[in-house]
Design a protein around this motif. Sequence first.
Motif, mmCIF file in Angstrom:
data_model
loop_
_atom_site.group_PDB
_atom_site.id
_atom_site.type_symbol
_atom_site.label_atom_id
_atom_site.label_comp_id
_atom_site.label_asym_id
_atom_site.label_seq_id
_atom_site.Cartn_x
_atom_site.Cartn_y
_atom_site.Cartn_z
ATOM 1 N N GLU A 63 30.831 53.800 34.113
ATOM 2 C CA GLU A 63 32.128 53.814 34.783
ATOM 3 C C GLU A 63 31.956 53.926 36.292
ATOM 4 O OE1 GLU A 63 34.099 57.076 32.923
ATOM 5 O OE2 GLU A 63 34.186 56.067 30.982
ATOM 6 N N GLN A 65 29.351 52.867 38.005
ATOM 7 C CA GLN A 65 28.830 51.594 38.486
ATOM 8 C C GLN A 65 29.937 50.546 38.573
ATOM 9 O OE1 GLN A 65 25.684 50.816 35.734
ATOM 10 N NE2 GLN A 65 24.232 52.155 36.782
ATOM 11 N N GLU A 66 30.828 50.532 37.575
ATOM 12 C CA GLU A 66 31.940 49.580 37.598
ATOM 13 C C GLU A 66 32.864 49.868 38.778
ATOM 14 O OE1 GLU A 66 34.226 46.446 36.932
ATOM 15 O OE2 GLU A 66 32.335 46.857 35.905
ATOM 16 N N ARG A 69 31.262 48.566 41.867
ATOM 17 C CA ARG A 69 31.390 47.104 41.959
ATOM 18 C C ARG A 69 32.780 46.706 42.465
ATOM 19 N NH1 ARG A 69 29.584 47.158 36.878
ATOM 20 N NH2 ARG A 69 27.359 47.070 36.672
ATOM 21 N N ARG A 70 33.827 47.377 41.925
ATOM 22 C CA ARG A 70 35.191 47.085 42.381
ATOM 23 C C ARG A 70 35.346 47.393 43.870
ATOM 24 N NH1 ARG A 70 36.897 49.624 37.681
ATOM 25 N NH2 ARG A 70 37.294 51.501 38.886
#
Length: 120
Positions: A63, A65-66, A69-70
């Motif tokens: 979560e 890492q996501e 990225r966002r």
Amino acid sequence: MADETSFSALKKGIAPDPKGPAPSAPRRGQYYESFVDFMADKEFYKGAHKNEVPYGAEPWRGEMQEGNRRDLGLQRETQAKQQRIKAAGAPHVIVAIAGEDTETRDWLIGLIKGNGHAEG
């Protein structure tokens, strides 16, 4: 005899005797030994202790890492729009303001489009 400062008196009091025995190694307590045993456990890294989830692969890491990225995507989009505003000849202050506020950035992009500047 010279006057002794508190530091020199203290240093004389705690200095090890050069002729005495060498100091022994510090004792290792039960917590140190249990930690060493815990880290030496090969099953720990395979995930046997956390419902078969390997160490380092917990769901919250994905979560994070996501989310990163966002955030990176939003940052790149903001920088691209700032570059477009800068290319249209806006002063640096306006470019900086556009980087901070989404509404201002979109409004300036709309003005640039309305002025007939090419898509960039």
